[in-house]
Write an enzyme that holds these catalytic residues in place. Structure first.
Site, PDB file in Angstrom:
ATOM      1  N   HIS A 192       0.822  -1.153   0.129  1.00 14.30           N
ATOM      2  CA  HIS A 192      -0.251   0.007   0.236  1.00 14.30           C
ATOM      3  C   HIS A 192       1.070   1.205  -0.195  1.00 14.30           C
ATOM      4  CE1 HIS A 192      -3.251  -2.458   1.277  1.00 14.30           C
ATOM      5  NE2 HIS A 192      -3.008  -2.525  -0.030  1.00 14.30           N
ATOM      6  N   CYS A 224       6.196  19.331  -6.470  1.00 14.84           N
ATOM      7  CA  CYS A 224       7.231  18.326  -6.775  1.00 14.84           C
ATOM      8  C   CYS A 224       8.084  19.685  -7.582  1.00 14.84           C
ATOM      9  CB  CYS A 224       6.489  18.075  -8.836  1.00 14.84           C
ATOM     10  SG  CYS A 224       7.752  17.353  -9.660  1.00 14.84           S
TER      11      CYS A 224
HETATM   12  C1  BV8 Z   1      -8.788  -2.398  -4.738  1.00 16.27           C
HETATM   13  C2  BV8 Z   1      -3.257   2.582   3.113  1.00 16.27           C
HETATM   14  C3  BV8 Z   1      -9.789  -2.675  -6.823  1.00 16.27           C
HETATM   15  C4  BV8 Z   1      -3.732   4.288   3.632  1.00 16.27           C
HETATM   16  C5  BV8 Z   1      -4.443   1.639   2.523  1.00 16.27           C
HETATM   17  C6  BV8 Z   1     -16.674  -4.355  -0.053  1.00 16.27           C
HETATM   18  C7  BV8 Z   1     -15.617  -6.221   0.312  1.00 16.27           C
HETATM   19  C8  BV8 Z   1     -15.102  -6.313  -0.362  1.00 16.27           C
HETATM   20  C9  BV8 Z   1     -14.048  -5.182  -0.592  1.00 16.27           C
HETATM   21  C10 BV8 Z   1     -13.889  -4.018  -1.101  1.00 16.27           C
HETATM   22  C11 BV8 Z   1     -15.464  -3.605  -0.299  1.00 16.27           C
HETATM   23  N1  BV8 Z   1     -15.845  -2.309  -0.570  1.00 16.27           N
HETATM   24  C12 BV8 Z   1     -14.408  -1.785  -1.269  1.00 16.27           C
HETATM   25  C13 BV8 Z   1     -14.099  -3.071  -1.466  1.00 16.27           C
HETATM   26  C14 BV8 Z   1     -12.395  -2.761  -1.356  1.00 16.27           C
HETATM   27  C15 BV8 Z   1     -11.399  -1.746  -0.147  1.00 16.27           C
HETATM   28  C16 BV8 Z   1     -11.784  -2.719   0.469  1.00 16.27           C
HETATM   29  O1  BV8 Z   1     -10.953  -4.250   1.073  1.00 16.27           O
HETATM   30  N2  BV8 Z   1     -12.258  -2.606   1.881  1.00 16.27           N
HETATM   31  C17 BV8 Z   1     -12.519  -3.261   3.204  1.00 16.27           C
HETATM   32  C18 BV8 Z   1     -12.604  -1.783   3.859  1.00 16.27           C
HETATM   33  C19 BV8 Z   1     -13.713  -3.818   2.702  1.00 16.27           C
HETATM   34  N3  BV8 Z   1     -10.050  -1.813  -1.071  1.00 16.27           N
HETATM   35  C20 BV8 Z   1      -9.781  -1.544  -1.399  1.00 16.27           C
HETATM   36  O2  BV8 Z   1     -10.054  -0.411  -2.630  1.00 16.27           O
HETATM   37  C21 BV8 Z   1      -8.282  -1.352  -2.407  1.00 16.27           C
HETATM   38  N4  BV8 Z   1      -8.003  -1.748  -3.404  1.00 16.27           N
HETATM   39  O3  BV8 Z   1      -9.575  -3.138  -4.078  1.00 16.27           O
HETATM   40  O4  BV8 Z   1      -8.634  -1.839  -6.178  1.00 16.27           O
HETATM   41  C22 BV8 Z   1     -10.983  -1.595  -6.869  1.00 16.27           C
HETATM   42  C23 BV8 Z   1     -10.373  -0.514  -7.560  1.00 16.27           C
HETATM   43  C24 BV8 Z   1     -12.289   0.296  -7.223  1.00 16.27           C
HETATM   44  C25 BV8 Z   1     -12.919   0.459  -7.102  1.00 16.27           C
HETATM   45  C26 BV8 Z   1     -13.282  -0.776  -6.333  1.00 16.27           C
HETATM   46  C27 BV8 Z   1     -12.063  -1.881  -6.374  1.00 16.27           C
HETATM   47  C28 BV8 Z   1      -6.983  -0.574  -1.782  1.00 16.27           C
HETATM   48  C29 BV8 Z   1      -6.578  -1.374  -0.297  1.00 16.27           C
HETATM   49  C30 BV8 Z   1      -5.177  -0.025   0.083  1.00 16.27           C
HETATM   50  C31 BV8 Z   1      -6.257   0.327   1.049  1.00 16.27           C
HETATM   51  N5  BV8 Z   1      -5.305   1.677   1.887  1.00 16.27           N
HETATM   52  N6  BV8 Z   1      -3.647   1.560   3.636  1.00 16.27           N
HETATM   53  C32 BV8 Z   1      -3.703   4.762   4.621  1.00 16.27           C
HETATM   54  O5  BV8 Z   1      -2.885   3.619   5.433  1.00 16.27           O
HETATM   55  O6  BV8 Z   1      -4.089   5.296   4.919  1.00 16.27           O
HETATM   56  S1  BV8 Z   1      -5.549   0.118   3.616  1.00 16.27           S
HETATM   57  C33 BV8 Z   1      -4.955  -0.517   5.352  1.00 16.27           C
HETATM   58  O7  BV8 Z   1      -5.869  -0.055   6.523  1.00 16.27           O
HETATM   59  C34 BV8 Z   1      -3.619  -0.662   5.861  1.00 16.27           C
HETATM   60  O8  BV8 Z   1      -2.874  -0.928   4.921  1.00 16.27           O
HETATM   61  C35 BV8 Z   1      -4.991  -1.924   6.116  1.00 16.27           C
HETATM   62  O9  BV8 Z   1      -4.225  -2.950   4.479  1.00 16.27           O
HETATM   63  C36 BV8 Z   1      -5.817  -1.998   6.509  1.00 16.27           C
HETATM   64  C37 BV8 Z   1      -5.533  -2.243   7.851  1.00 16.27           C
HETATM   65  O10 BV8 Z   1      -5.668  -3.733   7.874  1.00 16.27           O
HETATM   66  P1  BV8 Z   1      -4.862  -4.283   9.124  1.00 16.27           P
HETATM   67  O11 BV8 Z   1      -3.297  -3.310   8.877  1.00 16.27           O
HETATM   68  O12 BV8 Z   1      -5.293  -5.825   8.920  1.00 16.27           O
HETATM   69  O13 BV8 Z   1      -5.181  -3.392  10.499  1.00 16.27           O
HETATM   70  P2  BV8 Z   1      -6.405  -3.611  10.700  1.00 16.27           P
HETATM   71  O14 BV8 Z   1      -6.546  -1.839  12.378  1.00 16.27           O
HETATM   72  O15 BV8 Z   1      -7.562  -3.642  10.747  1.00 16.27           O
HETATM   73  O16 BV8 Z   1      -6.358  -5.337  12.663  1.00 16.27           O
HETATM   74  C38 BV8 Z   1      -5.317  -4.820  13.433  1.00 16.27           C
HETATM   75  C39 BV8 Z   1      -4.675  -6.485  13.594  1.00 16.27           C
HETATM   76  O17 BV8 Z   1      -3.862  -6.722  13.686  1.00 16.27           O
HETATM   77  C40 BV8 Z   1      -5.844  -6.769  14.606  1.00 16.27           C
HETATM   78  O18 BV8 Z   1      -6.085  -8.075  14.097  1.00 16.27           O
HETATM   79  C41 BV8 Z   1      -5.567  -7.047  15.185  1.00 16.27           C
HETATM   80  O19 BV8 Z   1      -6.344  -8.099  15.995  1.00 16.27           O
HETATM   81  C42 BV8 Z   1      -4.080  -7.425  15.595  1.00 16.27           C
HETATM   82  N7  BV8 Z   1      -3.100  -6.879  16.460  1.00 16.27           N
HETATM   83  C43 BV8 Z   1      -3.142  -5.774  17.233  1.00 16.27           C
HETATM   84  N8  BV8 Z   1      -2.745  -5.581  18.031  1.00 16.27           N
HETATM   85  C44 BV8 Z   1      -1.014  -6.615  18.024  1.00 16.27           C
HETATM   86  C45 BV8 Z   1      -1.845  -7.671  17.122  1.00 16.27           C
HETATM   87  N9  BV8 Z   1      -1.856  -8.559  16.282  1.00 16.27           N
HETATM   88  C46 BV8 Z   1      -0.597  -8.892  17.103  1.00 16.27           C
HETATM   89  N10 BV8 Z   1       0.145  -8.647  18.352  1.00 16.27           N
HETATM   90  C47 BV8 Z   1      -0.180  -7.038  18.860  1.00 16.27           C
HETATM   91  N11 BV8 Z   1       0.429  -6.688  18.970  1.00 16.27           N
HETATM   92 ZN    ZN Z   2       6.261  16.430 -11.356  1.00 17.79          ZN
END
Ligand code: BV8
Ligand code: ZN
Length: 268
Positions: A123, A172
């Protein structure tokens, strides 16, 4: 050490090509808020409301303040024992002619600061910018990224205005361009980089053991990758403080903070 961990360590000692997926949970104990937890909020917004092209077009000042805040937080954070164990494991395996590929959803650069090599950043990165005009991608670790953003990313929910004039936001420096810069980060609704995806698919095909650490497996397409590896019959171990929607797909689930469980699995 429990028998299950012993058996997974056995799998790793026989593996030649290990794939390690990580999410924000691997950086949680470095003090970087995860998305799902309370940390998913900044001022009165949820992270995913700001991590969109639409939000950036509507209010580039607000989105840059959000990312400047995260650049500051991540630059002040330290890699933790999980990042270090992963980097040392990769280094140790390479000396044995084996391969370890690290694929992260995180944009905080902490794997690299722990010494990990060739990290695939699905990402993007907080420390890369992309010009919306000439598309140039540059590394930028300056804090603040520009004078107008100095101290501007404070998360205080009472801050209601974001009105840095466009010409004072990062621009830029390429010859005759001066286009507005955006974070080189994949926002919701944006496609992932094709080259990065093909490197990830290749690693998924080649690996003979896989770890998935600190991710809720909710965001696609990243959420599909480890389950697809498991479908190939490859042993996958999930490291998380709780079960996730993907847990049942994996052969192993080690519950607990990853700064305990990951070193237990990876330290020789
Ligand atoms: C795309 C950068 C094609 C930005 C990020 C409906 C259904 C399915 C999919 C979709 C939908 N509607 C939209 C979508 C697509 C969407 C998506 O998946 N949405 C989700 C919300 C359903 N995906 C996209 O848009 C992707 N692109 O699909 O392109 C497309 C094109 C056009 C139109 C549609 C589709 C792009 C996704 C990338 C977005 N950018 N990051 C920024 O950071 O600002 S995503 C961002 O959130 C992260 O990078 C990461 O991917 C996500 C967060 O997830 P996690 O890292 O897992 O973090 P989270 O807090 O959720 O969980 C933490 C975990 O750690 C937990 O399980 C917790 O228990 C655990 N934990 C906590 N502490 C500890 C621990 N484990 C161990 N030890 C600890 N101490
Ligand atoms: Zn430029």
């Amino acid at each position: 050490m429990q028998n299950v961990m012993k058996s997974f360590r056995e799998v790793l000692s026989n593996a030649k090509n290990v794939l390690i997926f990580t999410g924000s949970g691997v950086s949680a104990e470095s003090g970087i808020p995860t998305f799902r937890g309370a940390g998913g909020f900044w001022r009165k917004y949820q992270a995913q409301d700001l991590a969109t092209l639409r939000a950036f077009k509507e209010n580039p000042s607000l989105v840059w303040e959000f990312y400047e805040h995260r650049r500051v937080i991540a630059s002040q954070a330290q890699p933790n024992k999980a990042h270090e164990a992963i980097a040392e494991f990769q280094n140790h395996y390479c000396t044995q002619g084996k391969k370890v590929t690290i694929v992260t959803q995180n944009i905080d650069n902490l794997h690299q600061r722990a010494g990990a090599k060739d990290v695939i950043e699905l990402h993007g990165s907080l420390y890369k910018t992309r010009c919306i005009k000439c598309k140039d991608i540059s590394v930028n670790e300056n804090i603040p990224i520009c004078p107008a953003l100095e101290e501007k990313g404070l998360p205080d929910p009472n801050i209601m205005i974001s009105d840095i004039p466009l010409d004072q936001l990062p621009h830029c420096e390429k010859e005759n361009c001066n286009g507005l810069l955006r974070p080189h980060i994949v926002w919701f609704g944006e496609n992932l980089d094709k080259h990065i995806l093909s490197k990830t698919y290749e690693a998924m095909e080649e690996c003979d053991a896989c770890l998935i650490i600190g991710t809720s497996s909710i965001v696609y397409p990243a959420a599909m990758f480890a389950p697809q590896v498991a479908e190939r019959g490859i042993p996958v171990a999930e490291f998380n403080i709780e079960e996730t929607p993907a847990t049942r797909r994996f052969q192993y689930h080690f519950q607990g903070p990853c700064t305990y469980t990951v070193p237990e699995a990876l330290t020789p």
